[in-house]
Design a protein around this motif. Structure first.
Motif, PDB file in Angstrom:
ATOM      1  N   ARG A 145       0.751  -1.161  -0.163  1.00 47.60           N
ATOM      2  CA  ARG A 145       0.016  -0.505   0.126  1.00 47.60           C
ATOM      3  C   ARG A 145       0.562   1.476  -0.169  1.00 47.60           C
ATOM      4  O   ARG A 145       0.653   2.142  -0.211  1.00 47.60           O
ATOM      5  CB  ARG A 145      -0.858   0.265   0.981  1.00 47.60           C
ATOM      6  CG  ARG A 145      -2.217  -1.397   1.249  1.00 47.60           C
ATOM      7  CD  ARG A 145      -3.034  -1.398   0.044  1.00 47.60           C
ATOM      8  NE  ARG A 145      -4.191  -2.623  -0.020  1.00 47.60           N
ATOM      9  CZ  ARG A 145      -5.197  -2.345  -0.316  1.00 47.60           C
ATOM     10  NH1 ARG A 145      -5.503  -1.019   0.543  1.00 47.60           N
ATOM     11  NH2 ARG A 145      -5.604  -3.806  -0.132  1.00 47.60           N
ATOM     12  N   ILE A 155       0.423   4.558  -3.990  1.00 43.63           N
ATOM     13  CA  ILE A 155      -1.015   4.107  -4.471  1.00 43.63           C
ATOM     14  C   ILE A 155      -1.735   5.405  -5.522  1.00 43.63           C
ATOM     15  O   ILE A 155      -1.403   5.962  -5.639  1.00 43.63           O
ATOM     16  CB  ILE A 155      -2.347   5.183  -3.031  1.00 43.63           C
ATOM     17  CG1 ILE A 155      -2.014   3.989  -2.183  1.00 43.63           C
ATOM     18  CG2 ILE A 155      -3.659   4.845  -3.494  1.00 43.63           C
ATOM     19  CD1 ILE A 155      -2.988   2.142  -1.967  1.00 43.63           C
ATOM     20  N   ASP A 183     -11.695   2.258  -5.418  1.00 40.38           N
ATOM     21  CA  ASP A 183     -10.293   2.866  -4.631  1.00 40.38           C
ATOM     22  C   ASP A 183     -10.667   4.122  -5.562  1.00 40.38           C
ATOM     23  O   ASP A 183     -10.761   5.094  -5.511  1.00 40.38           O
ATOM     24  CB  ASP A 183      -9.163   2.404  -5.709  1.00 40.38           C
ATOM     25  CG  ASP A 183      -9.376   1.034  -5.896  1.00 40.38           C
ATOM     26  OD1 ASP A 183     -10.061   0.771  -5.583  1.00 40.38           O
ATOM     27  OD2 ASP A 183      -8.575   0.244  -7.176  1.00 40.38           O
ATOM     28  N   LEU A 209     -11.182   5.336   7.118  1.00 41.39           N
ATOM     29  CA  LEU A 209     -10.532   4.799   5.830  1.00 41.39           C
ATOM     30  C   LEU A 209      -9.847   3.377   5.819  1.00 41.39           C
ATOM     31  O   LEU A 209      -9.744   2.333   4.835  1.00 41.39           O
ATOM     32  CB  LEU A 209      -9.269   5.622   5.954  1.00 41.39           C
ATOM     33  CG  LEU A 209     -10.291   6.953   5.727  1.00 41.39           C
ATOM     34  CD1 LEU A 209      -8.094   8.261   5.771  1.00 41.39           C
ATOM     35  CD2 LEU A 209     -10.894   7.310   3.703  1.00 41.39           C
ATOM     36  N   GLN A 245     -10.382   0.103   3.602  1.00 35.17           N
ATOM     37  CA  GLN A 245      -8.549  -0.320   3.683  1.00 35.17           C
ATOM     38  C   GLN A 245      -9.637  -2.174   3.901  1.00 35.17           C
ATOM     39  O   GLN A 245      -8.187  -2.446   3.182  1.00 35.17           O
ATOM     40  CB  GLN A 245      -7.164   0.426   4.209  1.00 35.17           C
ATOM     41  CG  GLN A 245      -6.197  -0.781   3.706  1.00 35.17           C
ATOM     42  CD  GLN A 245      -4.663   0.255   3.897  1.00 35.17           C
ATOM     43  OE1 GLN A 245      -4.698   1.107   3.455  1.00 35.17           O
ATOM     44  NE2 GLN A 245      -4.665  -0.485   5.408  1.00 35.17           N
ATOM     45  N   ASP A 246      -9.420  -2.382   4.819  1.00 38.47           N
ATOM     46  CA  ASP A 246      -9.559  -3.882   4.746  1.00 38.47           C
ATOM     47  C   ASP A 246     -10.640  -4.729   3.693  1.00 38.47           C
ATOM     48  O   ASP A 246     -10.394  -5.819   4.146  1.00 38.47           O
ATOM     49  CB  ASP A 246     -10.858  -4.379   6.185  1.00 38.47           C
ATOM     50  CG  ASP A 246      -9.612  -3.648   7.586  1.00 38.47           C
ATOM     51  OD1 ASP A 246      -7.987  -3.358   6.861  1.00 38.47           O
ATOM     52  OD2 ASP A 246      -9.573  -3.601   8.742  1.00 38.47           O
ATOM     53  N   TYR A 302     -10.081  -2.428  -1.097  1.00 40.33           N
ATOM     54  CA  TYR A 302      -9.732  -0.811  -1.808  1.00 40.33           C
ATOM     55  C   TYR A 302      -8.210  -0.613  -1.624  1.00 40.33           C
ATOM     56  O   TYR A 302      -8.003  -0.334  -0.260  1.00 40.33           O
ATOM     57  CB  TYR A 302     -10.956   0.084  -1.223  1.00 40.33           C
ATOM     58  CG  TYR A 302     -12.370  -0.282  -1.607  1.00 40.33           C
ATOM     59  CD1 TYR A 302     -12.635  -0.936  -2.791  1.00 40.33           C
ATOM     60  CD2 TYR A 302     -13.294  -0.217  -0.605  1.00 40.33           C
ATOM     61  CE1 TYR A 302     -13.861  -1.207  -3.229  1.00 40.33           C
ATOM     62  CE2 TYR A 302     -15.024  -0.926  -0.736  1.00 40.33           C
ATOM     63  CZ  TYR A 302     -15.008  -1.625  -1.558  1.00 40.33           C
ATOM     64  OH  TYR A 302     -15.888  -2.010  -2.344  1.00 40.33           O
ATOM     65  N   ARG A 303      -8.186  -0.024  -2.358  1.00 45.13           N
ATOM     66  CA  ARG A 303      -6.946   0.774  -2.350  1.00 45.13           C
ATOM     67  C   ARG A 303      -6.887   2.375  -2.089  1.00 45.13           C
ATOM     68  O   ARG A 303      -7.686   3.363  -3.478  1.00 45.13           O
ATOM     69  CB  ARG A 303      -6.324   0.456  -4.062  1.00 45.13           C
ATOM     70  CG  ARG A 303      -5.174  -0.612  -3.975  1.00 45.13           C
ATOM     71  CD  ARG A 303      -4.430  -1.225  -5.333  1.00 45.13           C
ATOM     72  NE  ARG A 303      -3.620  -0.358  -4.956  1.00 45.13           N
ATOM     73  CZ  ARG A 303      -2.099  -0.973  -4.690  1.00 45.13           C
ATOM     74  NH1 ARG A 303      -2.492  -1.871  -3.220  1.00 45.13           N
ATOM     75  NH2 ARG A 303      -1.048  -0.347  -3.738  1.00 45.13           N
ATOM     76  N   ILE A 304      -6.654   2.643  -0.913  1.00 42.20           N
ATOM     77  CA  ILE A 304      -7.448   4.558  -0.908  1.00 42.20           C
ATOM     78  C   ILE A 304      -5.649   5.499  -0.822  1.00 42.20           C
ATOM     79  O   ILE A 304      -5.192   4.454   0.521  1.00 42.20           O
ATOM     80  CB  ILE A 304      -8.504   4.048   0.333  1.00 42.20           C
ATOM     81  CG1 ILE A 304      -8.461   3.291   1.890  1.00 42.20           C
ATOM     82  CG2 ILE A 304      -9.317   3.492  -0.026  1.00 42.20           C
ATOM     83  CD1 ILE A 304      -9.222   4.147   2.477  1.00 42.20           C
ATOM     84  N   ALA A 305      -5.950   6.476  -0.283  1.00 42.26           N
ATOM     85  CA  ALA A 305      -5.141   6.728   1.079  1.00 42.26           C
ATOM     86  C   ALA A 305      -5.564   8.386   1.446  1.00 42.26           C
ATOM     87  O   ALA A 305      -6.775   8.599   0.648  1.00 42.26           O
ATOM     88  CB  ALA A 305      -3.847   6.988   0.101  1.00 42.26           C
ATOM     89  N   ARG A 328      -1.859   2.487   9.312  1.00 41.21           N
ATOM     90  CA  ARG A 328      -2.166   1.996   8.044  1.00 41.21           C
ATOM     91  C   ARG A 328      -2.463   2.458   6.730  1.00 41.21           C
ATOM     92  O   ARG A 328      -2.112   1.857   5.920  1.00 41.21           O
ATOM     93  CB  ARG A 328      -2.548   0.558   8.677  1.00 41.21           C
ATOM     94  CG  ARG A 328      -2.527  -0.527   9.504  1.00 41.21           C
ATOM     95  CD  ARG A 328      -3.117  -1.557  10.159  1.00 41.21           C
ATOM     96  NE  ARG A 328      -5.011  -1.556  10.368  1.00 41.21           N
ATOM     97  CZ  ARG A 328      -5.885  -1.668   8.674  1.00 41.21           C
ATOM     98  NH1 ARG A 328      -5.808  -2.513   8.293  1.00 41.21           N
ATOM     99  NH2 ARG A 328      -6.966  -1.424  10.179  1.00 41.21           N
ATOM    100  N   VAL A 329      -3.125   3.652   7.090  1.00 48.56           N
ATOM    101  CA  VAL A 329      -3.920   3.583   6.117  1.00 48.56           C
ATOM    102  C   VAL A 329      -2.901   4.497   5.084  1.00 48.56           C
ATOM    103  O   VAL A 329      -2.434   5.871   6.311  1.00 48.56           O
ATOM    104  CB  VAL A 329      -4.915   4.789   6.018  1.00 48.56           C
ATOM    105  CG1 VAL A 329      -5.424   5.719   4.537  1.00 48.56           C
ATOM    106  CG2 VAL A 329      -5.972   3.661   6.173  1.00 48.56           C
TER     107      VAL A 329
END
Length: 606
Positions: free
Chosen positions: A446, A449, A474, A499, A503-504, A507-510, A523-524
């Protein structure tokens, strides 16, 4: 055998020294001039002096009338709403009694405000949090402005409080000073248990009563919160920079050992005064080497990102021009030796039991990653801090060498077997400006992103969009107009559970923001402290929904993938911030907002 200093540590220090040559010389000249006059109390008029000792006990009053023995000031951030600061209630009485036994006097010079980010999180009060640092620095200076003191004991623990106290102390850097910690509360429920309930609540799977029960089990007693956020990062910094006594940072409150360390701090600051036998002004302790040691400690422990702001401001108060580039250069060579929540399962009590600060300092010194030849309040170089305090059966305080092996390798490791090769604090730069990211607990897959932007001007709008089911994809959440000029740069931890849930779900998020996430960044992946901020018409203000953002923590880049000419031609967005500039005392901070500097210059105004 002398250990050679790592070449990058030496190079960064020398670069810092050269860059700061003029400003550091001017600072030292100023505090030397202040110290040259000797004890200012002796030069007070009779009326001034009588006011200064009018309320003292007879014995103390007699000593102050003579004016030939040290008088110690106490600057305290005590209040009993903050668990970390509640133990300070009885410190003045303890300090005065120890001072009398040592043949000196002590007075409370003043108090400074101490707000709790944990209480104000997500509330209007959080918008005052960062600026409170500069207010604390000013209050510290006001407290010391009476020319009554020969040395100072600074009582502070949490977020903006220690940085503010230190900035104020450096303004009076001709005076010796020691920072006196209070210690962490006993361990409650595990941080993982607490986080699971928070995420369950965010998904509607836990009730408010269940959430409150979990929070109350985590924050349950006097003492500092036990996760490794800004408060405990502060304590690490004060010790590794030589302003605590060795091993003092994480000793439990209201224990015989804690009281013995506080008593010894009184005796030490008296010895450091002009009347003592080890005179050492605080402004000479905080030099380029101490600042570099602080940055190394931050990297080695995965400390709070808030110190990308605070250490810059602290250094500037000592005439030292620290930059984010220095953090970046040091991050590449300093290994991560500690895993304390949110970067691991353990809390600071487990870190302390595994060997704590003494073990950490010993390992970093042995690897050539710290300047050992520094001045400290203990009267030794930093090698004196590779020890742990012990209280004998007769009540005598002594220090013993730390063990060479960690007591818990899941929490604390030696330099030869780090958790990771770097400290996890990285700088990002690109066509969106500069930002900071903490990757020590972000999964490897991760750390890069690339996803479309979803733009918000309020963290509550992120939660509302989540509840409407609009964020199951995402995306990069762009939360802007949160910077120091806009709203005081509040922390945005209300975003973390939401968030984290997304993520869990895979999805690919930031997150991309000109606000803060503090030491509890999790963790994000979060590019924070984006500068220039949106209110200063920085590039973040030009982002539109759907623009593809690429956050690459591996290569240190932060970019919007839009045609350069088109992006340059865009007009920056604006936001109506009037509701954030009045009410709840916020109108009183208007001058702070107007004068706020950019994040990479330390934010705040000092």
């Amino acid at each position: 055998m002398s250990i050679a200093l790592h070449p990058v540590i030496a190079e960064v220090t020398e670069r810092l020294r050269q860059r700061s040559r003029d400003t550091r010389a001017a600072y030292l000249a100023r505090i030397d001039a202040a110290g040259a006059a000797g004890t200012h109390r002796e030069r007070l008029s009779c009326g001034n002096l009588a006011h200064g000792f009018a309320a003292c006990a007879p014995h103390d009053k007699a000593m102050l009338r003579e004016g030939h023995t040290p008088n110690l000031g106490i600057v305290t951030s005590y209040n009993d709403m903050l668990s970390a600061h509640q133990p300070y209630e009885r410190y003045p009485s303890l300090i005065r009694e120890v001072a009398r036994q040592a043949g000196v006097t002590a007075q409370v010079a003043g108090g400074v405000p101490a707000m709790c980010d944990g209480v104000t999180q997500g509330r209007a009060g959080m918008e005052l949090s960062l600026f409170s640092r500069d207010l604390i620095a000013m209050a510290t200076a006001v407290s010391l402005s009476h020319d009554m003191f020969d040395g100072v004991l600074y009582l502070g623990i949490c977020d903006k409080i220690v940085p503010g106290l230190l900035i104020g102390a450096l303004s009076f850097g001709h005076l010796p000073g020691i920072f006196v910690p209070g210690g962490p509360m006993p361990s409650g429920i595990t941080n993982e248990q607490k986080s699971k309930v928070r995420q369950a609540y965010a998904e509607g799977k836990a009730t408010r009563a269940e959430l409150l029960e979990a929070e109350a089990a985590a924050y349950h007693a006097p003492g500092t919160c036990t996760f490794y956020g800004t408060a405990n990062s502060n304590q690490m910094l004060m010790e590794i920079m030589g302003l605590h006594l060795p091993g003092a940072s994480f000793v439990a409150p209201d224990t015989p050992l804690r009281d013995a360390l506080t008593a010894e701090a009184v005796r030490r600051v008296a010895a450091l005064s002009e009347h003592g036998d080890a005179h050492l002004p605080l402004g000479y302790i905080i030099d380029e080497r101490a600042i570099v040691n602080g940055v190394v400690g931050l990297h080695a422990t995965g400390g709070s990102t808030n110190h990308l702001l605070h250490l810059v401001a602290i250094a500037r108060a000592a005439g030292i021009q620290l930059r984010w580039d220095d953090f970046d250069a040091l991050s590449s060579v300093v290994p991560l030796l500690a895993r304390v929540y949110p970067n691991g399962y353990a809390d600071v009590n487990q870190f302390h039991e595994a060997g704590g600060m003494g073990f950490l300092i010993d390992q970093l010194l042995g690897a050539g990653l710290l300047h050992g030849d520094v001045r400290t309040v203990f009267g030794t170089g930093l090698d004196g801090y590779a020890q742990t305090p012990v209280l004998g059966e007769d009540g005598t305080l002594r220090w013993e060498p730390v063990a060479k092996e960690s007591g818990n390798r899941g929490v604390l490791r030696g330099a030869a077997e780090p958790f990771r090769a770097d400290g996890g604090l990285r700088m990002l730069s690109g066509n969106l400006g500069r930002a900071v990211i903490k990757v020590s607990s972000v999964p490897e897959d991760r750390q890069v992103i690339e996803a479309p932007a979803v733009v918000f001007h309020d963290q509550d709008d992120v939660r509302k969009a989540f509840e409407r089911g609009e964020l199951n994809r995402d995306f990069v959440a762009v939360v802007r107009f949160q910077g120091p000029r806009a709203m005081g740069m509040p922390e945005l931890h209300k975003l973390t559970p939401t968030l984290g849930v997304l993520q869990d779900r895979g999805y690919r998020i930031a997150l991309l923001t000109d606000g803060r996430m503090s030491g509890a960044s999790g963790r994000v992946p979060a590019a924070i402290h984006v500068t220039p901020e949106a209110e200063a018409q920085g590039p973040i203000a030009k982002i539109r929904d759907g623009d593809v953002i690429r956050l690459d923590a591996t290569n240190g880049t932060l970019e919007v993938l839009v045609d350069a000419a088109e992006f340059a031609a865009r007009a920056p967005a604006t936001a109506d911030l009037s509701a954030h500039h009045s009410g709840m005392g916020r109108e009183l901070f208007g001058l702070f907002r107007q004068a706020a500097v950019e994040a990479d210059l330390g934010a705040g105004v000092l």
